[in-house]
Design a protein around this motif. Structure first.
Motif, PDB file in Angstrom:
ATOM      1  N   LEU A  51       0.855  -1.182   0.000  1.00  0.00           N
ATOM      2  CA  LEU A  51       0.000   0.000   0.000  1.00  0.00           C
ATOM      3  C   LEU A  51       0.887   1.227   0.000  1.00  0.00           C
ATOM      4  CD1 LEU A  51      -2.498  -1.183   2.764  1.00  0.00           C
ATOM      5  CD2 LEU A  51      -2.971  -1.026   0.317  1.00  0.00           C
ATOM      6  N   LEU A  52       0.294   2.361  -0.328  1.00  0.00           N
ATOM      7  CA  LEU A  52       0.990   3.631  -0.151  1.00  0.00           C
ATOM      8  C   LEU A  52       0.372   4.340   1.041  1.00  0.00           C
ATOM      9  CD1 LEU A  52       1.367   5.069  -3.773  1.00  0.00           C
ATOM     10  CD2 LEU A  52       3.015   3.746  -2.450  1.00  0.00           C
ATOM     11  N   ALA A  53       1.228   4.994   1.805  1.00  0.00           N
ATOM     12  CA  ALA A  53       0.736   5.875   2.870  1.00  0.00           C
ATOM     13  C   ALA A  53       1.070   7.301   2.465  1.00  0.00           C
ATOM     14  CB  ALA A  53       1.402   5.541   4.191  1.00  0.00           C
ATOM     15  N   VAL A  54       0.134   8.198   2.691  1.00  0.00           N
ATOM     16  CA  VAL A  54       0.345   9.619   2.406  1.00  0.00           C
ATOM     17  C   VAL A  54       0.081  10.392   3.687  1.00  0.00           C
ATOM     18  CG1 VAL A  54      -0.427  11.595   1.046  1.00  0.00           C
ATOM     19  CG2 VAL A  54      -0.246   9.337  -0.016  1.00  0.00           C
ATOM     20  N   SER A  78       4.242  -6.926   9.345  1.00  0.00           N
ATOM     21  CA  SER A  78       4.483  -8.186  10.057  1.00  0.00           C
ATOM     22  C   SER A  78       4.928  -7.921  11.496  1.00  0.00           C
ATOM     23  CB  SER A  78       5.525  -9.013   9.307  1.00  0.00           C
ATOM     24  OG  SER A  78       6.690  -8.241   9.053  1.00  0.00           O
ATOM     25  N   GLY A  79       4.260  -6.944  12.111  1.00  0.00           N
ATOM     26  CA  GLY A  79       4.583  -6.639  13.505  1.00  0.00           C
ATOM     27  C   GLY A  79       3.996  -7.678  14.449  1.00  0.00           C
TER      28      GLY A  79
ATOM     29  N   GLU B  59      -1.309   4.487  14.108  1.00  0.00           N
ATOM     30  CA  GLU B  59      -2.174   3.318  13.888  1.00  0.00           C
ATOM     31  C   GLU B  59      -2.407   2.559  15.208  1.00  0.00           C
ATOM     32  OE1 GLU B  59      -3.836   2.266  11.058  1.00  0.00           O
ATOM     33  OE2 GLU B  59      -3.203   4.145  10.136  1.00  0.00           O
ATOM     34  N   MET B  60      -1.379   2.492  16.059  1.00  0.00           N
ATOM     35  CA  MET B  60      -1.560   1.832  17.362  1.00  0.00           C
ATOM     36  C   MET B  60      -2.601   2.595  18.195  1.00  0.00           C
ATOM     37  SD  MET B  60       2.498   1.065  17.902  1.00  0.00           S
ATOM     38  CE  MET B  60       2.656   0.437  19.541  1.00  0.00           C
ATOM     39  N   ASN B  61      -2.529   3.926  18.126  1.00  0.00           N
ATOM     40  CA  ASN B  61      -3.493   4.746  18.864  1.00  0.00           C
ATOM     41  C   ASN B  61      -4.919   4.542  18.334  1.00  0.00           C
ATOM     42  OD1 ASN B  61      -3.617   6.843  20.991  1.00  0.00           O
ATOM     43  ND2 ASN B  61      -4.524   8.054  19.342  1.00  0.00           N
ATOM     44  N   LYS B  62      -5.036   4.437  16.994  1.00  0.00           N
ATOM     45  CA  LYS B  62      -6.360   4.205  16.391  1.00  0.00           C
ATOM     46  C   LYS B  62      -6.960   2.892  16.891  1.00  0.00           C
ATOM     47  CE  LYS B  62      -5.693   6.263  11.864  1.00  0.00           C
ATOM     48  NZ  LYS B  62      -5.483   5.912  10.445  1.00  0.00           N
ATOM     49  N   ILE B  63      -6.131   1.852  16.965  1.00  0.00           N
ATOM     50  CA  ILE B  63      -6.623   0.538  17.405  1.00  0.00           C
ATOM     51  C   ILE B  63      -7.099   0.626  18.853  1.00  0.00           C
ATOM     52  CG2 ILE B  63      -5.990  -1.869  17.852  1.00  0.00           C
ATOM     53  CD1 ILE B  63      -3.908  -1.575  15.570  1.00  0.00           C
ATOM     54  N   LYS B 116      -1.420  -6.697  13.949  1.00  0.00           N
ATOM     55  CA  LYS B 116      -0.693  -7.508  12.961  1.00  0.00           C
ATOM     56  C   LYS B 116      -1.141  -7.208  11.530  1.00  0.00           C
ATOM     57  CE  LYS B 116       0.740 -11.460  15.758  1.00  0.00           C
ATOM     58  NZ  LYS B 116       1.976 -11.889  15.075  1.00  0.00           N
ATOM     59  N   LEU B 117      -2.351  -6.658  11.369  1.00  0.00           N
ATOM     60  CA  LEU B 117      -2.869  -6.357  10.034  1.00  0.00           C
ATOM     61  C   LEU B 117      -2.556  -4.949   9.566  1.00  0.00           C
ATOM     62  CD1 LEU B 117      -6.477  -7.907  10.224  1.00  0.00           C
ATOM     63  CD2 LEU B 117      -4.498  -8.834   9.027  1.00  0.00           C
ATOM     64  N   THR B 118      -2.516  -3.987  10.481  1.00  0.00           N
ATOM     65  CA  THR B 118      -2.522  -2.584  10.029  1.00  0.00           C
ATOM     66  C   THR B 118      -1.321  -1.743  10.458  1.00  0.00           C
ATOM     67  OG1 THR B 118      -3.737  -1.756  11.976  1.00  0.00           O
ATOM     68  CG2 THR B 118      -5.051  -2.554  10.127  1.00  0.00           C
ATOM     69  N   VAL B 119      -0.606  -2.122  11.492  1.00  0.00           N
ATOM     70  CA  VAL B 119       0.451  -1.223  12.000  1.00  0.00           C
ATOM     71  C   VAL B 119       1.729  -1.410  11.172  1.00  0.00           C
ATOM     72  CG1 VAL B 119       1.866  -0.594  13.991  1.00  0.00           C
ATOM     73  CG2 VAL B 119      -0.543  -1.211  14.316  1.00  0.00           C
TER      74      VAL B 119
END
Lengths: 80, 138
Positions: A51-54, A78-79, B59-63, B116-119
């Motif tokens: 994906l791209l992040a802006v 993959s965190g 993103e962590m804050n959003k979750i 695991k999906l978004t951060v």
């Protein structure tokens, strides 16, 4: 117009560095920029997805991207 | 209360549990992710984590906010490490407190699954004979 694009993970290896300066004639949408990047870096198309992040947000496909935006390539995360 | 941390320092497990305790809470759910010594039968020597730091924190804050909207939680903590981690070390801790256990269990699982999906954090597995960015290729 020059867009600076940040790279992380596998994308850093594909770019050969943590960012590139990418030259474009006009403002582009997310979809157009991905296509242009894949033309220059065909390995991007071999990823599971990316994906791209802006400006620190995931970019919608029709978002217009300009020179002032902070753009980043987000290969599969993959965190955890 | 939301507590987000992205750090190259060792994560503090008891500190995370303490941070979400409150007199109103009847339960704390703690998820501790640890570095496993093998993947698909191959010995893993260590992992290397990197993050797009400002976006990862956002993103962590959003979750955490989503979890607080979905369940009646008191405190939510998400700590993630970056850098080189050896087998047995802790890359991630999620801690959640709530009045009752069901909300704490459900929210904790939602948070780690969504992270695991978004951060935007990436891990590279280092093997004896090479290394690979996890999930990069099909």
């Amino acid at each position: 117009m020059i867009i600076k694009i940040l790279a992380f993970g596998i994308a850093k290896e594909i770019f050969g560095g943590s960012s590139i300066d990418f030259a474009l004639e006009n403002e582009v949408t997310t979809v157009d920029l991905k296509a242009a990047l894949e033309e220059r870096y065909p390995s991007l198309a071999e990823l599971s997805s990316y994906l791209l992040a802006v400006n620190n947000e995931y970019a919608a496909p029709d978002l217009t991207i300009g020179a002032k935006d902070e753009v980043a390539i987000i290969p599969p995360v993959s965190g955890g | 209360m939301i507590d987000i941390l992205l750090t190259s320092q060792t994560l503090n497990i008891t500190g995370c549990a303490d941070a979400v305790m409150s007199p109103q809470s009847g339960g704390i759910d703690l998820f501790i992710g640890t570095v496993r010594d093998a993947t698909k039968g191959k010995t893993v020597l260590r992992l290397e984590f990197e993050a797009y730091e400002p976006m990862a924190k956002s993103e962590m804050n959003k979750i955490a906010l989503q979890a607080m909207e979905k369940w009646p939680l008191h405190k939510v903590l998400i700590h993630h490490r970056i850098g080189v981690l050896e087998v047995g070390e802790v890359p991630v801790i999620i801690a959640v407190s709530a009045a009752h256990r069901a909300a704490a269990f459900d929210a904790c699982r939602f948070i780690i699954d969504t992270l695991k999906l978004t951060v935007p954090i990436w891990k590279k597995e280092i093997f004896e004979d090479g290394e690979v960015w996890v999930a990069a290729h099909p």
